[in-house]
Motif scaffolding. Structure first.
Motif: not given
Length: 507
Positions: A82-87, A99-106, A19-22
Motif C-alpha cells: 500500500d505504498g509503504v516499504f517495510h523493513v 520495524h522500519f517504514t519509508a515511502t522512498d526506499p532510498a 522485494v519487487k515493486v513494479g
C-alpha cells in the motif's frame, strides 16, 4: 536474458532479502556492528545494482553503540504494501526486533519501532523476522526462535510466529510454533509467500556454515499446518565440490523476464580443503522453477563480474559534498561523525581520540573488500598525528600499517597474537599499501585463502614491511558474521588521507 552474476553483491553482504515493486527491485542485507546500517540496493535488470541508501544512518536507530562483536543488525526482511516499504529486523544484543517504514526506499526511514511481546514490555524474542499479510490485512511476523535474552539465553525454539498490530507495534498473541525444517540444526531465516492458492514457508537450516541449506513447506493458511516438500533441501552445497559454499538464507522473487529467482548468501572458500573464506558471506542468486506445486532451486554457480577500480580523491567527485559516499562504513558509530572533508579541501581528515584498531570504537572509516585479489593504496599525511591503513575483521583480527613517532609499522593482530615490522620514517607524506592475492610456490595445493602483504612507498621507493597468512582474516578463523573492511584510522592528533585507491579481481 538476465545475466545472473555471482556474487550478485561482492564482499560482506549477508542475509539478503529482496522485494519487487513494479519494474524495480530493492535488496537489503545485514550490517551487524557497522554504520550506516542495512544498505538498500536497487536494480531493474537484476544484473546492475546501485546502492541508493541505508535504513539506519545513526547509532540511535539501531542502538549498537555498545553491542558486542557479532551482535547488531541481523537479517532484514524488506517488503512493500500500500505504498509503504517495510523493513523488519532483529538488532541482536541491542534494541531487539525492530520495524522500519519509508515511502522512498532510498530514505529517510523511520526511527525504528520495537515490536513488543503480547505483554507489551519486551521485544519479541527471536531473530530473522519475516513480515507478511493475509488477504484481510492481518500482519504476521514469522521468525527463528533463538532466545537472545533472559533465563533461556541461547535456547532455540524453532520457527515461531505471532500476529502483530503494526500501528501499536505489539504482538496480538503468544508465539506459536510452526514447521521447523527437516531436523537439521538452527532453523532460521523464515519467509512466507502466497502462490497459486497455497502459503509457502521457506527456511534455512543446517547452520550458516558448510551445512547450510534451504527447505520449504506449504499449507492452506499462513499459520499452517505445513507439509514439507518431498525434495528438501531445495538447495545446499554441503559435501559438494562447488566453488560457492554455505548456500542458504534465501528470499524468492519473480525476475525481470518473468522467471522466479532466489537471492541467498554464500561464501567463496579457498585453500587445499576450501577451508577459509576471506570475504565473508556474500549475496548470490540462482534460478527457481515450479514443478507440481513445489519450487526447485538450481545449484549456485560462480559467474564472476569484471574487476573493479575505485579512486577516491575526497574532492567531492566520489563523495557526496562534505560527506563520504554510502560505501564508507564505521564501527558502532556513523562515518559522518568521524570524517572531516571540509577543513582541508581534497583530504579526508580523521582526529584521533586515543583509541586503536584493538578497540570497540576506533576512529576508522573503511570500505568492504570486494575481490579475492585486491590492492589498496592510500596517500597519507601523518605530520600532525598518528594513524594508518587497516584491514579489519573485528577488534581482535586486523592488519595495520601505522605511521607516526618516527616510523612506519606493519602490524598483525590475530586473536591475541601480535607481530610488528618497523621501518624508520621521519617525513610527512607517503603511500601505504595493503595487497592480498593467492599464495605462490605452493605446488598447486594452497593451504590458505591468500597472502596479505604490507608495504609503503617512501620518497619513490617501495618498502616491503611484512606479510600475513590470509587465513587468519577469514570468516572461519575469526568466527565473524561480517567480512574484510579496509580503510583509514587515526590514533592521536590529526591524520589525513589525500587519495584512497582500491582495485581488484576474482580470476
Amino acid at each position: 536474458m538476465t545475466t545472473l552474476y555471482n556474487p550478485l553483491l561482492n564482499g560482506f553482504h549477508p542475509d539478503p532479502s529482496v522485494v519487487k515493486v513494479g519494474e524495480d527491485y530493492y535488496l537489503a542485507t545485514s550490517t551487524f556492528e557497522y554504520l550506516p546500517g542495512i544498505p538498500i540496493h536497487h536494480s531493474r535488470d537484476f544484473e546492475n545494482w546501485t546502492l541508493i541508501g541505508h535504513v539506519a544512518l545513526t547509532e540511535a536507530q539501531l542502538g549498537i553503540a555498545d553491542v558486542p562483536t557479532a551482535g547488531g543488525a541481523w537479517a532484514p526482511t524488506i517488503r512493500f504494501r500500500d505504498g509503504v516499504f517495510h523493513v523488519i529486523i532483529t538488532v541482536a544484543m541491542a534494541r531487539g526486533m525492530l520495524h522500519f517504514t519509508a515511502t522512498d526506499p532510498a530514505g529517510p526511514w523511520s526511527k525504528g519501532e520495537v515490536i513488543l511481546g503480547v505483554d507489551g514490555e519486551e521485544s519479541v524474542n527471536g531473530i530473522d523476522p519475516d513480515l507478511a499479510w493475509d488477504d484481510d490485512g492481518t500482519a504476521y511476523v514469522t521468525y527463528s526462535g533463538l532466545i537472545m535474552s533472559g533465563a533461556q539465553l541461547g535456547a532455540h525454539l524453532g520457527v515461531q510466529q505471532v500476529k502483530v498490530d503494526l500501528d501499536r507495534h505489539i504482538a496480538l498473541e503468544e508465539p506459536r510454533s510452526l514447521w521447523s525444517g527437516t531436523g537439521l540444526m538452527f532453523p532460521e531465516a523464515p519467509h512466507l509467500y502466497r502462490h497459486e492458492g497455497h502459503w509457502y514457508l521457506m527456511i534455512a537450516e543446517g547452520g550458516t556454515e558448510r551445512g547450510h541449506g534451504i527447505s520449504i513447506a506449504r499449507g492452506d493458511s499462513p499459520e499452517g499446518p505445513f507439509e514439507p516438500a518431498p525434495l528438501n533441501p531445495l538447495v545446499s552445497a554441503r559435501s559438494t565440490s562447488r566453488p560457492v559454499q554455505n548456500t542458504g538464507h534465501g528470499d524468492l522473487v519473480v525476475g525481470p523476464d518473468g522467471d522466479w529467482l532466489v537471492v541467498l548468501l554464500g561464501v567463496r572458500p579457498r585453500s587445499m580443503t576450501r577451508a577459509f573464506s576471506a570475504l565473508g558471506r556474500e549475496t548470490f542468486v540462482t534460478s527457481v522453477r515450479w514443478v507440481d506445486g513445489w519450487p526447485e532451486i538450481d545449484p549456485v554457480e560462480l559467474r564472476l563480474r569484471p574487476g573493479t577500480a575505485i579512486i577516491e580523491d575526497f574532492d567531492g567527485t566520489e563523495s557526496d559534498g562534505d560527506e563520504l559516499d554510502g560505501e564508507w562504513i564505521a564501527v558502532r558509530r556513523s562515518p559522518a561523525g568521524l570524517a572531516d572533508l571540509t577543513s582541508r579541501p581534497g583530504w579526508l581528515v580523521l582526529r584521533g581520540d586515543g583509541s586503536t584498531m584493538d578497540d570497540a570504537h576506533p576512529v576508522f572509516v573503511g570500505r568492504r573488500q570486494q575481490h579475492l585479489t585486491n590492492a589498496v593504496s592510500a596517500r597519507v599525511d601523518a605530520s600532525a598525528g598518528v594513524g594508518g591503513l587497516s584491514l579489519r575483521y573485528d577488534e581482535r583480527f586486523h592488519v595495520d600499517l601505522e605511521v607516526g613517532g618516527g616510523s612506519v609499522t606493519g602490524r598483525a593482530v590475530l586473536g591475541g597474537l601480535r607481530q610488528e615490522w618497523i621501518h624508520p620514517f621521519e617525513g610527512d607524506v607517503l603511500d601505504l599499501h595493503i595487497v592480498s592475492g593467492p599464495p605462490e610456490g605452493d605446488g598447486g595445493f594452497p593451504r590458505t585463502s591468500d597472502i596479505i602483504r604490507l608495504a609503503a612507498t617512501i620518497d619513490g621507493e617501495r618498502v616491503e614491511l611484512g606479510e600475513v597468512d590470509g587465513r587468519f582474516l577469514s570468516s572461519e578463523t575469526t568466527e565473524s558474521f561480517t567480512g574484510r573492511v579496509i580503510g583509514a584510522y587515526a590514533v592521536s592528533g590529526t591524520f589525513a588521507v589525500d587519495r584512497f585507491a582500491a582495485e581488484g579481481h576474482d580470476e
